[in-house]
Design a protein around this motif. Structure first.
Motif, PDB file in Angstrom:
ATOM      1  N   LEU A 170       2.447 -18.499  -4.520  1.00  9.81           N
ATOM      2  CA  LEU A 170       1.083 -18.042  -4.246  1.00  9.81           C
ATOM      3  C   LEU A 170       0.927 -17.506  -2.830  1.00  9.81           C
ATOM      4  N   PRO A 171       1.390 -18.174  -1.767  1.00  2.53           N
ATOM      5  CA  PRO A 171       1.206 -17.612  -0.419  1.00  2.53           C
ATOM      6  C   PRO A 171       1.835 -16.239  -0.249  1.00  2.53           C
ATOM      7  N   ALA A 172       3.046 -16.039  -0.768  1.00  2.00           N
ATOM      8  CA  ALA A 172       3.693 -14.731  -0.635  1.00  2.00           C
ATOM      9  C   ALA A 172       2.947 -13.663  -1.423  1.00  2.00           C
ATOM     10  N   MET A 173       2.452 -14.008  -2.603  1.00  2.00           N
ATOM     11  CA  MET A 173       1.723 -13.035  -3.417  1.00  2.00           C
ATOM     12  C   MET A 173       0.429 -12.621  -2.730  1.00  2.00           C
ATOM     13  N   VAL A 174      -0.312 -13.577  -2.205  1.00  2.00           N
ATOM     14  CA  VAL A 174      -1.578 -13.255  -1.550  1.00  2.00           C
ATOM     15  C   VAL A 174      -1.340 -12.456  -0.277  1.00  2.00           C
ATOM     16  N   ALA A 175      -0.293 -12.782   0.445  1.00  6.78           N
ATOM     17  CA  ALA A 175       0.012 -12.032   1.664  1.00  6.78           C
ATOM     18  C   ALA A 175       0.320 -10.575   1.351  1.00  6.78           C
ATOM     19  N   ALA A 176       1.007 -10.312   0.237  1.00  7.63           N
ATOM     20  CA  ALA A 176       1.301  -8.929  -0.145  1.00  7.63           C
ATOM     21  C   ALA A 176       0.044  -8.203  -0.616  1.00  7.63           C
ATOM     22  N   LEU A 177      -0.822  -8.896  -1.336  1.00  6.27           N
ATOM     23  CA  LEU A 177      -2.025  -8.253  -1.859  1.00  6.27           C
ATOM     24  C   LEU A 177      -3.008  -7.896  -0.751  1.00  6.27           C
ATOM     25  N   ARG A 178      -2.899  -8.525   0.409  1.00  6.03           N
ATOM     26  CA  ARG A 178      -3.784  -8.174   1.526  1.00  6.03           C
ATOM     27  C   ARG A 178      -3.597  -6.726   1.963  1.00  6.03           C
ATOM     28  N   SER A 179      -2.406  -6.170   1.756  1.00  2.00           N
ATOM     29  CA  SER A 179      -2.147  -4.796   2.192  1.00  2.00           C
ATOM     30  C   SER A 179      -2.803  -3.760   1.283  1.00  2.00           C
ATOM     31  N   LEU A 180      -3.233  -4.166   0.074  1.00  2.00           N
ATOM     32  CA  LEU A 180      -3.888  -3.224  -0.839  1.00  2.00           C
ATOM     33  C   LEU A 180      -5.371  -3.170  -0.470  1.00  2.00           C
ATOM     34  N   GLY A 181      -5.714  -2.234   0.394  1.00  2.00           N
ATOM     35  CA  GLY A 181      -7.061  -2.187   0.950  1.00  2.00           C
ATOM     36  C   GLY A 181      -8.138  -1.855  -0.053  1.00  2.00           C
ATOM     37  N   ARG A 182      -7.818  -1.185  -1.173  1.00  2.00           N
ATOM     38  CA  ARG A 182      -8.825  -0.784  -2.149  1.00  2.00           C
ATOM     39  C   ARG A 182      -8.888  -1.724  -3.345  1.00  2.00           C
ATOM     40  N   THR A 191       0.814  -1.216   0.000  1.00  2.00           N
ATOM     41  CA  THR A 191       0.000   0.000   0.000  1.00  2.00           C
ATOM     42  C   THR A 191       0.847   1.265   0.000  1.00  2.00           C
ATOM     43  N   SER A 192       2.092   1.174   0.418  1.00  2.00           N
ATOM     44  CA  SER A 192       2.964   2.349   0.358  1.00  2.00           C
ATOM     45  C   SER A 192       3.291   2.727  -1.074  1.00  2.00           C
ATOM     46  N   HIS A 193       3.308   1.762  -1.976  1.00  2.00           N
ATOM     47  CA  HIS A 193       3.577   2.055  -3.383  1.00  2.00           C
ATOM     48  C   HIS A 193       2.300   2.359  -4.156  1.00  2.00           C
TER      49      HIS A 193
END
Length: 658
Positions: A230-242, A211-213
């Motif tokens: 897949l687990p690392a990708m999904v974990a990162a996408l959780r931070s994109l709240g919108r 979300t900082s980027h």
């Protein structure tokens, strides 16, 4: 308003600019916005006179409507660019933005200035122009909100040259290997980021999806790259709240059985995944999969099913009846397909594939039993005879492995173990149909060998598991080759060695035992003759017919013939489809003549059955004069394994444990 720059159609050499600004300038020049019928000139001079001449004309009534002899009205000029038959018309595949610019250059040519483009256009599309750099010229477009740079050759983007007003950025079909360059100075208000069909790979890519980027990112397309974790990708996408729209299909990670269920359950705000709306029922069904990451297997599963074969020619009706000395011919049919070489099957399939490589060669069969007599001499030592017997048993064992194995029938390019075997392989190689050789890195799998029938039911099902997902994706892009094979085996009576040979002495009986056996055979023969004289039964006739076929036969190497071969496209499995079901049609291989012989033979069998079972049995249908042979087809279904619920995941874990 949007401006579009695309590749010009037509022949001839064309040098593409390397920067976005150069591509836009070149495209505007090709539109000829300052040449007839656009721009200003003798064709519309009176409409753009200086103010003093316009004031003088207003003093003369009706003078302002008059046009010069070389001038054209605006409607006529617009017709020149709108009519498809006009030489000034744009091509049919030109964009609506290009047509708008041409008409604007006729109606208001004074607006066509550089400042107009920089301040007016909000969308810029530079597609397939061989662009390699995003230069600082883009910063002049102060109101630019949409930038499409797809199908170019961009390897890296200098994010400082992107206008801060951007809301949509598309870089499909380029050569980007990482998103790191975009995160140096990303547009803060970006809503959609399209990076599909690039070369993104590596676990570190998930570090640039925070979300900082991308604080305002709503839609993200990373499809058809080489993302694996897949687990690392999904974990990162959780931070994109919108984030509401996500595309990950086409990546190796999307081939995992639990991909969709795991992603839907992990991203609670997601509305659309891979262009498919996430329904409330699907979200309820996938509930809990996001917490089962450690139990879920990180391997893809592919289910292959081969159903029925139709349209196979019955080659047995074309062969003559065998004599007492042979050859006795048997035909069988099976289907092969290639698949990735599985790690756990390498050791188990090694020997069987080695045998298949030797026995599956197409060689010229022997036409007599003389070579056998040469190979097994009448006189020799006991050692030689024992070695011959062992070699014969080993050949029979290999033939049994070849006929009974329904898993692996060939591997790609096995290395010969000695110079002699290499030379022998070179001699046999020209006789091998290349369609029977698997591609490098793949293995041939085959169905069970079946006898001829009008509809051959294969009933084959196999499940393949793949841990290395990147070559699996490449395999799906290439597809699998399905081949229908006819196997012909010639069998010959085994020549019994003389009784005085060392081999017979070793395995045979004494003189007294032979005399007893002879007396017993004579007695049985006399009893049989007596029974025959009394009443020649049907069973005796059948036994006499069976006596013509020797019990011990020597089999030649199989002669293989490819009846049909074709490619089955598996790319839909990458694009989101779960099943590829097709009927491979290889055309007509039957002939009316061969079918007439087959029908005639079947009719005889039906008539015999009617006599045996009574008149109630129906007769075979007559061969019609306008009969057309059916094409050679095989039904193939290939399904990508999927897990959509926790129950299915636990069941899969239990099956793996067994």
């Amino acid at each position: 308003m949007a401006a579009t720059a695309g590749r010009e159609s037509g022949s001839g050499s064309w040098s593409a600019p390397s920067t976005v600004s150069a591509a836009v300038s070149a495209h505007l020049r090709q539109l000829c916005l300052r040449e007839f019928p656009c721009g200003t000139g003798s064709w519309n001079r009176s409409r753009f006179l200086p103010p003093k001449f316009r004031a003088w004309k207003e003093l003369v009534p009706g003078e302002e409507e008059a046009l010069g002899p070389e001038e054209e009205p605006v409607e006529a000029l617009l017709g020149l660019v709108r009519s498809p038959q006009s030489p000034w018309a744009l091509s049919e595949d030109s964009s609506a933005e290009d047509r708008f610019l041409r008409e604007l250059a006729i109606q208001s040519p004074m607006m066509i200035r550089d400042t107009f483009f920089y301040s007016y256009f909000r969308s810029l599309r530079v597609v397939d122009k061989q662009v390699t750099q995003v230069d600082r010229g883009l910063l002049k477009f102060v109101k630019l909100e949409e930038l499409v740079l797809s199908a170019n050759r961009i390897k890296e983007v200098d994010a400082t040259n992107l206008p801060p007003t951007l809301k949509v950025l598309e870089l499909y079909g380029n050569e980007l290997a990482s998103m790191e360059c975009l995160c140096a100075h990303p547009p803060p208000g970006l809503h959609h980021l399209g990076l599909g069909q690039n070369q993104l790979c590596g676990a570190s890519e998930s570090l640039y999806l925070t979300t900082s980027h991308w604080p305002n990112l709503i839609s993200l397309d990373l499809g058809f790259n080489d993302l694996m974790d897949l687990p690392a990708m999904v974990a990162a996408l959780r931070s994109l709240g919108r984030l509401r729209l996500l595309v990950l299909q086409g990546n190796p990670l999307a081939l995992l059985p639990h991909y969709r269920g795991f992603t839907v359950d992990s991203l609670a705000r997601l509305c659309v995944l891979d262009d498919v709306t996430v329904s409330a029922h699907e979200r309820h069904q996938c509930r809990g999969l996001g917490q089962q990451g450690e139990l879920l297997a990180q391997e893809a599963q592919l289910l292959v099913a081969v159903r029925n074969i139709t349209g196979v020619v019955d080659s047995s009706v074309l062969d003559p009846e065998p004599g007492p000395e042979g050859p006795f011919v048997t035909y069988s049919y099976y289907v092969t397909y290639d698949f990735l070489e599985e790690e756990e099957a390498e050791a188990e399939a090694g020997e069987a594939s080695k045998y298949g490589e030797v026995l599956a060669e197409i060689v010229k069969p022997r036409s007599s039993t003389e070579p056998l007599r040469e190979e097994v001499p009448e006189e020799g030592t006991e050692e030689d005879m024992a070695m011959a017997e062992e070699s014969l048993e080993s050949v029979e064992t290999m033939e049994q492995v070849e006929s009974e194995s329904s898993l692996v029938s060939g591997r790609s390019a096995p290395r010969p173990s000695s110079i002699e075997s290499a030379e022998e392989l070179v001699k046999l190689r020209p006789h091998v149909d290349p369609r029977l050789c698997p591609a490098p890195g793949t293995v041939l799998f085959s169905t069970e060998h079946k006898p001829w029938a009008n509809v051959i039911a294969c009933g084959y099902e196999a499940q393949h598991s793949v841990k290395d997902l990147r070559p699996f994706k490449a395999f799906l892009l290439a597809g699998t080759v399905v081949t229908i094979v006819e196997e012909k085996i010639l069998s010959w009576p085994v020549v019994t060695p003389p009784t005085d040979s060392p081999l017979a002495a070793k395995k045979g009986k004494g003189v007294n035992d032979k005399k007893k056996d002879k007396d017993k055979k004579d007695k049985d023969r006399k009893d049989q003759k007596g029974k025959r004289a009394e009443e020649p039964t049907r069973e005796w006739k059948a036994s006499q017919k069976k006596r013509d076929i020797p019990k011990e036969l020597r089999h030649d190497p199989p002669v293989l013939q490819v009846l049909g071969s074709g490619l089955v496209a598996l790319e839909p499995l990458l694009a989101g489809e779960s099943v590829v079901s097709t009927v491979c049609n290889f055309g007509v291989v039957r002939t009316p003549e061969s079918d007439r012989l087959t029908f005639a033979r079947d009719s005889k069998k039906v008539k015999k059955g009617v006599k045996k079972e009574g008149p109630g049995k129906a007769a075979a249908p007559a061969f019609e004069s306008d009969y057309q042979p059916a094409p050679l087809t095989v039904e193939v279904e290939i399904q990508l394994g999927q897990v959509r619920s926790v129950e299915e995941a636990l069941r899969a874990v239990a099956n793996r444990a067994q």
